[in-house]
Design an enzyme around this catalytic site. Structure first.
Site, short mmCIF file in Angstrom:
data_model
loop_
_atom_site.label_atom_id
_atom_site.label_comp_id
_atom_site.label_asym_id
_atom_site.label_seq_id
_atom_site.Cartn_x
_atom_site.Cartn_y
_atom_site.Cartn_z
N LYS A 116 2.26 -3.37 6.52
CA LYS A 116 2.58 -3.60 5.09
C LYS A 116 4.09 -3.45 4.85
O LYS A 116 4.69 -4.23 4.12
CB LYS A 116 1.79 -2.62 4.22
CG LYS A 116 0.29 -2.86 4.23
CD LYS A 116 -0.08 -4.08 3.40
CE LYS A 116 -1.54 -4.43 3.46
NZ LYS A 116 -1.89 -5.63 2.73
N SER A 150 0.82 -1.20 0.00
CA SER A 150 0.00 0.00 0.00
C SER A 150 0.86 1.25 0.00
O SER A 150 1.97 1.26 0.54
CB SER A 150 -0.86 -0.02 1.26
OG SER A 150 -1.47 1.23 1.45
N TYR A 186 -1.47 0.12 10.32
CA TYR A 186 -1.76 -0.63 9.08
C TYR A 186 -0.60 -0.51 8.10
O TYR A 186 -0.07 -1.51 7.59
CB TYR A 186 -3.06 -0.09 8.47
CG TYR A 186 -3.22 -0.42 7.02
CD1 TYR A 186 -3.50 -1.71 6.60
CD2 TYR A 186 -3.08 0.58 6.04
CE1 TYR A 186 -3.63 -2.01 5.25
CE2 TYR A 186 -3.20 0.29 4.70
CZ TYR A 186 -3.48 -1.00 4.31
OH TYR A 186 -3.59 -1.29 2.99
N1 UFG Z 1 -13.13 11.28 2.07
C1 UFG Z 1 -14.16 12.17 2.32
N2 UFG Z 1 -15.35 11.66 2.75
C2 UFG Z 1 -15.56 10.32 2.94
C3 UFG Z 1 -14.50 9.43 2.66
C4 UFG Z 1 -13.30 9.95 2.23
O1 UFG Z 1 -14.02 13.38 2.18
O2 UFG Z 1 -16.66 9.94 3.36
C5 UFG Z 1 -11.85 11.82 1.60
C6 UFG Z 1 -10.70 11.51 2.54
O3 UFG Z 1 -10.63 12.45 3.58
C7 UFG Z 1 -9.51 11.56 1.58
C8 UFG Z 1 -10.10 11.05 0.27
O4 UFG Z 1 -11.51 11.19 0.38
O5 UFG Z 1 -9.11 12.88 1.42
C9 UFG Z 1 -9.78 9.59 0.01
O6 UFG Z 1 -10.09 8.86 1.18
P1 UFG Z 1 -10.17 7.27 1.21
O7 UFG Z 1 -10.60 6.88 2.59
O8 UFG Z 1 -11.00 6.78 0.08
O9 UFG Z 1 -8.69 6.83 0.90
P2 UFG Z 1 -7.31 7.15 1.65
O10 UFG Z 1 -6.51 7.99 0.70
O11 UFG Z 1 -7.51 7.66 3.00
O12 UFG Z 1 -6.69 5.68 1.82
C10 UFG Z 1 -6.68 4.73 0.79
C11 UFG Z 1 -6.86 3.34 1.37
C12 UFG Z 1 -5.70 2.99 2.26
C13 UFG Z 1 -4.42 3.15 1.48
C14 UFG Z 1 -4.33 4.53 0.90
C15 UFG Z 1 -3.12 4.64 0.04
O13 UFG Z 1 -8.06 3.29 2.11
O14 UFG Z 1 -5.80 1.65 2.68
O15 UFG Z 1 -5.48 4.80 0.10
O16 UFG Z 1 -3.09 5.82 -0.67
F1 UFG Z 1 -3.36 2.97 2.29
#
Ligand code: UFG
Length: 326
Positions: free
Chosen positions: A144, A116, A140
């Site tokens: 990894k 990841s 997490y």
């Molecule tokens: N977001 C919102 N509202 C929501 C959900 C997400 O605004 O309801 C925003 C988050 O704050 C972030 C973006 O959308 O700015 C993406 O969020 P995600 O939760 O979809 O993804 P992340 O980038 O936090 O994390 C994902 C995976 C992880 C991985 C990571 C690597 O969930 O397991 O990408 O880049 F490690």
């Protein structure tokens, strides 16, 4: 050739299984169905209901003989990992050690591992290439990274070849509609947008609109899950041919803001998708974008479906069907 896909009933695992089947491999799926679902299984693949925390079970299955093992079985909620590190240690660290040890004793020479972008933590520079310093900021991501390091040692000491594939933000669904299982209680942006579009949620939250980005919301690198899946097959072929391990970052190399995702989803779905700005979510870096130059060079990997419209539309088709919407 025979491939074992561990975690093959999950969202990414089912796409990886589909791709290996499409490429003519004989696939066995092992999954404990805690997050995966039987809906994601294919008739052409053998299914074994099992758990990576049971070493004897792994040894028994692997004794059937496989040329490679793809390992996607893990817990993946970054926030939860900070509260329950022991659960993450048991599943991700101990579970993977069980897999690697069983692979060694069964003589399985190649392991493809779902890693990841979380291994990098907040970026020191962008885009994030493979040499970027690795300082995970949640447990997490730490699991990894530790697994990547264990595999390096197993290669050096035992000759086990591995490919670590570091996903950025996996999104989208099989464009042919062959995978219809939804993730339960999703937290990731696109499924949350889709649940809101489908009316399962009344509205959604935008976590932070005051970041130093073009519209104030976080930028992420969304990569289509079928493009990720294709890279698994290429990585396996690379290991077989070159007999050299590798680690690659996989992203579309394109940054999309949260607002851009929501706006385009409104246009594509024709639905309102109420979204309100809320406070920042702890641990969210403002921007994460991959450099996938190494995958392009070594695996000849080219994303085919990772443009924003295909990501959104392929996901919407699945949500639409699941919720009987026109
Ligand atoms: N977001 C919102 N509202 C929501 C959900 C997400 O605004 O309801 C925003 C988050 O704050 C972030 C973006 O959308 O700015 C993406 O969020 P995600 O939760 O979809 O993804 P992340 O980038 O936090 O994390 C994902 C995976 C992880 C991985 C990571 C690597 O969930 O397991 O990408 O880049 F490690």
């Amino acid at each position: 050739m025979k491939i074992l896909v561990i975690g093959g009933a999950g969202y990414i695992g089912s796409h990886v299984t589909r791709e290996f089947l499409d490429q003519g491999y004989a696939v066995t799926v092992l999954d404990n169905l805690s997050f995966g679902t039987r809906r994601n299984l294919f008739d052409e693949a053998v299914f074994v209901h099992g758990d990576i925390r049971h070493p004897l079970q792994l040894r028994e299955i692997m004794a059937e003989g496989f040329e490679g093992c793809v390992h996607l079985a893990a817990l993946k909620a970054a926030g939860e990992s900070m509260v329950k590190p022991e659960t993450y240690a048991e599943m991700n660290l101990a579970g993977t050690t069980n897999i690697l040890n069983a692979a060694l004793s069964a003589g399985i020479p190649n392991v493809i591992f779902s890693s990841s972008a979380a291994i990098f933590g907040s970026p020191d520079y962008l885009p994030i290439d493979e040499e970027h310093p690795k300082h995970p900021e949640n447990f997490y991501g730490f699991t990894k990274l530790e697994i990547e390091r264990i595999m390096e040692w197993y290669d050096r000491l035992k000759g086990l070849k591995y490919a670590s594939i570091r996903y950025f933000n996996a999104a989208g669904y099989d464009v042919e509609g062959r995978i219809q299982g939804l993730e339960m209680h999703p937290q990731n942006l696109l499924p949350v947008v889709m649940e809101t579009a489908a009316g399962v949620r009344e509205g959604m939250k935008i976590f932070g609109d005051d970041y130093p980005t073009r519209d104030g919301t976080c930028i992420r690198d969304y990569v289509h899950v079928s493009d990720l899946a294709a890279a698994h097959v290429s990585a396996f072929e690379y290991l077989v041919e070159k007999k050299e391990s590798l680690a690659v970052n996989l992203g579309s190399e394109t940054g999309v803001t949260v607002l851009e995702m929501i706006h385009r989803a409104r246009e594509i779905t024709g639905r309102t998708i109420p979204a309100d700005a809320a406070g920042r979510r702890p641990g969210d870096p403002a921007e994460l974008v991959a450099s996938s130059g190494k995958a392009r060079e070594l695996l000849e990997w080219r994303p085919r479906w990772s443009d924003l419209d295909t990501l959104i539309d392929s996901t919407w088709q699945v949500y639409r069907k699941n919720f009987d919407l026109t």
